[in-house]
Design an enzyme around this catalytic site. Structure first.
Site, mmCIF file in Angstrom:
data_model
loop_
_atom_site.group_PDB
_atom_site.id
_atom_site.type_symbol
_atom_site.label_atom_id
_atom_site.label_comp_id
_atom_site.label_asym_id
_atom_site.label_seq_id
_atom_site.Cartn_x
_atom_site.Cartn_y
_atom_site.Cartn_z
ATOM 1 N N SER A 36 -9.565 4.594 -27.955
ATOM 2 C CA SER A 36 -10.600 4.541 -27.973
ATOM 3 C C SER A 36 -11.433 2.342 -28.226
ATOM 4 C CB SER A 36 -11.716 4.498 -28.984
ATOM 5 O OG SER A 36 -11.730 6.287 -28.675
ATOM 6 N N HIS A 61 -17.648 10.407 -31.264
ATOM 7 C CA HIS A 61 -16.762 10.964 -31.085
ATOM 8 C C HIS A 61 -16.731 12.069 -32.923
ATOM 9 C CE1 HIS A 61 -14.353 10.278 -28.154
ATOM 10 N NE2 HIS A 61 -14.425 8.713 -28.101
#
Length: 423
Positions: free
Chosen positions: A274, A346
């Site tokens: 990410s 997340h």
């Protein structure tokens, strides 16, 4: 073409009408008329509608007094009815027209571009979000795997909507879809046809990647998916700005994990690779608060091409990694949340912070937003609920021992900072 006043009159007629067939035709006329307005006229109509269809304060106060005088189900229902803005009923009735759901998503995009004046626009936006949260409930969403044989109009939208790692044309898209070790999944809604809501790109392999270049390389040798033990989610893109605030990602990741585990039972590890879009801005704000040795090392970030100089890149990464651990584990916004929006997504979905990857993204965009830094978040299926509760209830970031060690290093003089894993 209909003007703003004419559209407002039709909206009032739609709210008072009772015939279903005539209501559908009227809703279609309003939506067609709205689309024909110039952008400035659309903003005027939305602002006027926001104010005109607010709850009536006098009726609301009267209903509140009636409830307080004699609490009960009937009085509660009457109070709720008075409290609901007419804006919500207008949206519900407009949504009866064919194709109206997507038209209303586009309408909210227009609303989001208006500066609020006294709270009416913000209230109208809450009405949209309230209804969209029901209309786009996870139970209505359809998961589809997108591959190279999917319809061309869907593939074109994937290219256009990719928001993390730009897809540079059809050849680049083919490299992400056709190899056996690549997957792409998207959520669709029956009312929106072939318009994707969110999609995720997945790479299958034998180890957790620390850099995006190896995943997107034009020339690479695909791995055998049946032998893969790691699934890496390397790009998640929301496609509809008008659905901002409606959560799809948590449903998507869980559904994709279920799909992958069913097809490839050897998969054991599910991680992301990410971006850290807020890291560079935070570092710029905080740089003067660091000790002199750290500031001196970070000065290399201002030199053109620093990431291409192995000596500078290695030395700077040794400093960036511990500071990144501090950024994720210690720094908070005014609401007690971690600063990074991708991290909030997340962590809120139950992932843990597994690894920090200095220079994981050497692209111009990656260097600009995070000095190239990327992050691996781990989705441990046995720990997702506990991790979610830790962050949601206590704002605690569950992190690996390696990341915790980096945080300890961030509190020491820069010369003592140790490198993280190789990039």
């Amino acid at each position: 073409p209909l003007g703003v006043d004419a559209l407002s009159a039709l909206a009032a007629k739609l709210l008072t009408g009772r015939g279903e067939a005539s209501g559908i035709a009227l809703a279609q006329t309003i939506l067609d008329g709205y689309r024909a307005l110039a952008p400035a006229q659309r903003r005027v109509w939305l602002a006027e509608t926001a104010r005109r269809l607010a709850p009536d304060p006098e009726r609301l106060a009267e209903a509140a007094r009636a409830y307080l005088a004699e609490p009960g189900e009937a009085q509660s229902a009457a109070l709720a009815s008075c409290a609901e803005p007419g804006r919500q009923e207008l949206l519900r009735r407009l949504n009866r027209a064919p194709g109206a759901t997507l038209a209303l998503v586009r309408m909210r995009e227009d609303l989001l571009s208006i500066a609020d004046d006294g709270g009416a626009i913000a209230a109208f936006d809450r009405d949209f979000l309230h209804l969209f949260s029901s209309w786009f409930n996870g139970g209505f969403l359809v998961l589809r795997r997108i591959d190279w044989n999917s319809p061309a109009n869907v593939l074109e939208k994937i290219i256009r909507y990719e928001a993390v790692h730009e897809i540079r044309g059809w050849d680049d898209l083919r490299r992400r879809l056709e190899p056996a070790d690549r997957r792409l999944y998207a959520f669709f809604h029956p009312a929106l046809g072939d318009e994707p809501l969110i999609f995720v790109e997945v790479a299958l392999g034998a180890e957790i990647p620390s850099a995006i270049a190896c995943l997107l390389a034009p020339r690479r040798s695909p791995e055998t998916p049946e032998a893969a033990t790691v699934a890496t989610f390397y790009s998640i893109s929301n496609t509809q700005r008008g659905l901002a605030g409606v959560s799809f990602g948590n449903f998507l990741i869980k559904r994709v994990v279920e799909d992958l585990r069913r097809d490839l039972p050897r998969l054991q590890t599910f991680v992301t690779l990410s971006p850290a879009p807020g890291f560079a801005a935070w570092l710029k704000r905080e740089r003067e608060s660091f000790d002199a040795a750290t500031r001196e090392r970070l000065a290399d970030l201002d030199l053109p091409g620093w990431a291409d100089d192995p000596t500078r890149a290695d030395a700077t990464s040794r400093v960036l990694a511990p500071l990144a651990a501090r950024y994720f584990l210690r720094e908070r916004d005014g609401r007690g949340r971690v600063l990074d929006p991708v991290a909030r997504f997340h962590l809120g979905n139950g992932a843990s912070l597994e690894r920090i990857d200095p220079l994981g993204d050497r692209s111009p965009a990656g260097l600009a937003q995070s000095h190239g830094l990327m992050v691996n978040y781990l989705y441990d299926l046995d720990r997702i609920e506990d991790n979610h509760e830790a962050y949601a209830n206590r704002r605690e970031v569950v992190a690996s021992a390696a990341v915790r060690k980096l945080l300890a290093n961030s509190l020491q003089p820069v010369a003592a900072a140790k490198p993280s894993h190789p990039t």
